[in-house]
Motif scaffolding. Structure first.
Motif, PDB file in Angstrom:
ATOM      1  N   LYS A  25     -11.058  28.804  47.727  1.00 10.42           N
ATOM      2  CA  LYS A  25     -10.693  30.205  47.513  1.00 10.42           C
ATOM      3  C   LYS A  25     -10.316  30.849  48.842  1.00 10.42           C
ATOM      4  N   ALA A  26      -9.154  31.478  48.841  1.00  7.72           N
ATOM      5  CA  ALA A  26      -8.683  32.141  50.047  1.00  7.72           C
ATOM      6  C   ALA A  26      -9.463  33.432  50.272  1.00  7.72           C
ATOM      7  N   THR A  27      -9.909  33.637  51.475  1.00  7.06           N
ATOM      8  CA  THR A  27     -10.563  34.882  51.836  1.00  7.06           C
ATOM      9  C   THR A  27      -9.734  35.557  52.927  1.00  7.06           C
ATOM     10  N   PHE A  28      -9.926  36.851  53.055  1.00  6.85           N
ATOM     11  CA  PHE A  28      -9.206  37.601  54.078  1.00  6.85           C
ATOM     12  C   PHE A  28      -9.480  37.005  55.462  1.00  6.85           C
ATOM     13  N   GLN A  29     -10.749  36.703  55.732  1.00  9.37           N
ATOM     14  CA  GLN A  29     -11.128  36.174  57.042  1.00  9.37           C
ATOM     15  C   GLN A  29     -10.497  34.802  57.302  1.00  9.37           C
ATOM     16  N   ASN A  30     -10.413  33.970  56.270  1.00  8.00           N
ATOM     17  CA  ASN A  30      -9.824  32.640  56.446  1.00  8.00           C
ATOM     18  C   ASN A  30      -8.328  32.718  56.719  1.00  8.00           C
ATOM     19  N   LEU A  31      -7.643  33.647  56.070  1.00  7.17           N
ATOM     20  CA  LEU A  31      -6.197  33.743  56.228  1.00  7.17           C
ATOM     21  C   LEU A  31      -5.789  34.498  57.490  1.00  7.17           C
ATOM     22  N   ASP A  32      -6.582  35.444  57.924  1.00  7.34           N
ATOM     23  CA  ASP A  32      -6.265  36.231  59.121  1.00  7.34           C
ATOM     24  C   ASP A  32      -6.617  35.426  60.364  1.00  7.34           C
ATOM     25  N   THR A  33      -5.784  34.461  60.670  1.00  4.25           N
ATOM     26  CA  THR A  33      -6.102  33.496  61.732  1.00  4.25           C
ATOM     27  C   THR A  33      -6.118  34.110  63.128  1.00  4.25           C
ATOM     28  N   ASN A  34      -5.342  35.174  63.363  1.00  4.28           N
ATOM     29  CA  ASN A  34      -5.360  35.783  64.696  1.00  4.28           C
ATOM     30  C   ASN A  34      -6.317  36.972  64.785  1.00  4.28           C
ATOM     31  N   ASN A  35      -7.062  37.221  63.709  1.00  2.00           N
ATOM     32  CA  ASN A  35      -8.102  38.260  63.665  1.00  2.00           C
ATOM     33  C   ASN A  35      -7.597  39.651  64.052  1.00  2.00           C
ATOM     34  N   ASP A  36      -6.382  39.978  63.595  1.00  2.00           N
ATOM     35  CA  ASP A  36      -5.852  41.312  63.888  1.00  2.00           C
ATOM     36  C   ASP A  36      -6.075  42.302  62.747  1.00  2.00           C
ATOM     37  N   GLY A  37      -6.782  41.876  61.696  1.00  2.92           N
ATOM     38  CA  GLY A  37      -7.071  42.758  60.580  1.00  2.92           C
ATOM     39  C   GLY A  37      -5.949  42.862  59.562  1.00  2.92           C
ATOM     40  N   GLN A  38      -4.950  41.988  59.699  1.00  6.75           N
ATOM     41  CA  GLN A  38      -3.828  41.988  58.771  1.00  6.75           C
ATOM     42  C   GLN A  38      -3.393  40.549  58.515  1.00  6.75           C
ATOM     43  N   ILE A  39      -2.830  40.321  57.334  1.00  7.56           N
ATOM     44  CA  ILE A  39      -2.334  38.992  56.983  1.00  7.56           C
ATOM     45  C   ILE A  39      -0.821  39.065  56.877  1.00  7.56           C
ATOM     46  N   GLU A  43       0.718  33.727  57.653  1.00  5.83           N
ATOM     47  CA  GLU A  43      -0.697  33.438  57.437  1.00  5.83           C
ATOM     48  C   GLU A  43      -0.987  33.242  55.952  1.00  5.83           C
ATOM     49  N   ALA A  44      -0.309  34.001  55.098  1.00  4.30           N
ATOM     50  CA  ALA A  44      -0.514  33.909  53.648  1.00  4.30           C
ATOM     51  C   ALA A  44      -0.029  32.577  53.090  1.00  4.30           C
ATOM     52  N   ASN A  45       0.860  31.917  53.800  1.00  5.01           N
ATOM     53  CA  ASN A  45       1.393  30.634  53.329  1.00  5.01           C
ATOM     54  C   ASN A  45       0.329  29.556  53.176  1.00  5.01           C
ATOM     55  N   LYS A  46      -0.852  29.776  53.745  1.00  3.55           N
ATOM     56  CA  LYS A  46      -1.949  28.809  53.603  1.00  3.55           C
ATOM     57  C   LYS A  46      -2.541  28.816  52.203  1.00  3.55           C
ATOM     58  N   SER A  47      -2.226  29.849  51.415  1.00  7.21           N
ATOM     59  CA  SER A  47      -2.737  29.952  50.057  1.00  7.21           C
ATOM     60  C   SER A  47      -1.564  30.178  49.109  1.00  7.21           C
ATOM     61  N   SER A  48      -1.365  29.251  48.193  1.00  2.00           N
ATOM     62  CA  SER A  48      -0.245  29.387  47.261  1.00  2.00           C
ATOM     63  C   SER A  48      -0.395  30.632  46.381  1.00  2.00           C
ATOM     64  N   GLU A  49      -1.621  30.986  46.024  1.00  2.00           N
ATOM     65  CA  GLU A  49      -1.836  32.171  45.189  1.00  2.00           C
ATOM     66  C   GLU A  49      -1.508  33.454  45.946  1.00  2.00           C
ATOM     67  N   VAL A  50      -1.938  33.554  47.189  1.00  2.00           N
ATOM     68  CA  VAL A  50      -1.658  34.756  47.978  1.00  2.00           C
ATOM     69  C   VAL A  50      -0.164  34.820  48.280  1.00  2.00           C
ATOM     70  N   LYS A  51       0.419  33.701  48.637  1.00  2.00           N
ATOM     71  CA  LYS A  51       1.850  33.651  48.944  1.00  2.00           C
ATOM     72  C   LYS A  51       2.678  34.119  47.743  1.00  2.00           C
ATOM     73  N   ALA A  52       2.315  33.680  46.545  1.00  2.00           N
ATOM     74  CA  ALA A  52       3.078  34.011  45.345  1.00  2.00           C
ATOM     75  C   ALA A  52       3.035  35.499  45.019  1.00  2.00           C
ATOM     76  N   ARG A  53       1.958  36.172  45.403  1.00  2.00           N
ATOM     77  CA  ARG A  53       1.803  37.596  45.061  1.00  2.00           C
ATOM     78  C   ARG A  53       1.856  38.508  46.283  1.00  2.00           C
ATOM     79  N   PHE A  54       2.273  37.960  47.419  1.00  2.94           N
ATOM     80  CA  PHE A  54       2.278  38.701  48.680  1.00  2.94           C
ATOM     81  C   PHE A  54       3.121  39.969  48.588  1.00  2.94           C
TER      82      PHE A  54
END
Length: 85
Positions: A25-39, A43-54
């Motif tokens: 399961k993708a989490t905000f913390q896992n996807l925000d790899t540079n820790n800037d508080g935004q995805i 970064e969203a490409n690591k999760s097909s579900e997040v990417k599809a609904r980005f």
């Protein structure tokens, strides 16, 4: 005795399956790899579900998801396969 071993094995398989499913399961913390508080979309490409609904989740259309926009992803319906008539 055999029944107990089978029951124990089935229990372990079930529990490990649940843990494995939760680990993906993708989490905000896992996807925000540079820790800037935004995805970003990269970064969203690591999760097909997040990417599809980005694009749908990016409410302010700035090309990034903040924590609130990411949380709203759960409310966005997943695309269903086209109906065959």
């Amino acid at each position: 005795m055999k029944k107990q071993h089978i029951l124990a094995a089935l229990t372990l398989i079930t529990v490990s399956g649940l843990v494995w499913a939760g680990a993906d399961k993708a989490t905000f913390q896992n996807l925000d790899t540079n820790n800037d508080g935004q995805i970003t979309l990269d970064e969203a490409n690591k999760s097909s579900e997040v990417k599809a609904r980005f694009t749908q989740a990016d409410a302010n259309k700035d090309g990034r998801l903040d924590a609130a926009e990411f949380s709203a992803l759960e409310a966005i319906p997943k695309e269903s396969p086209m109906e065959i008539k």
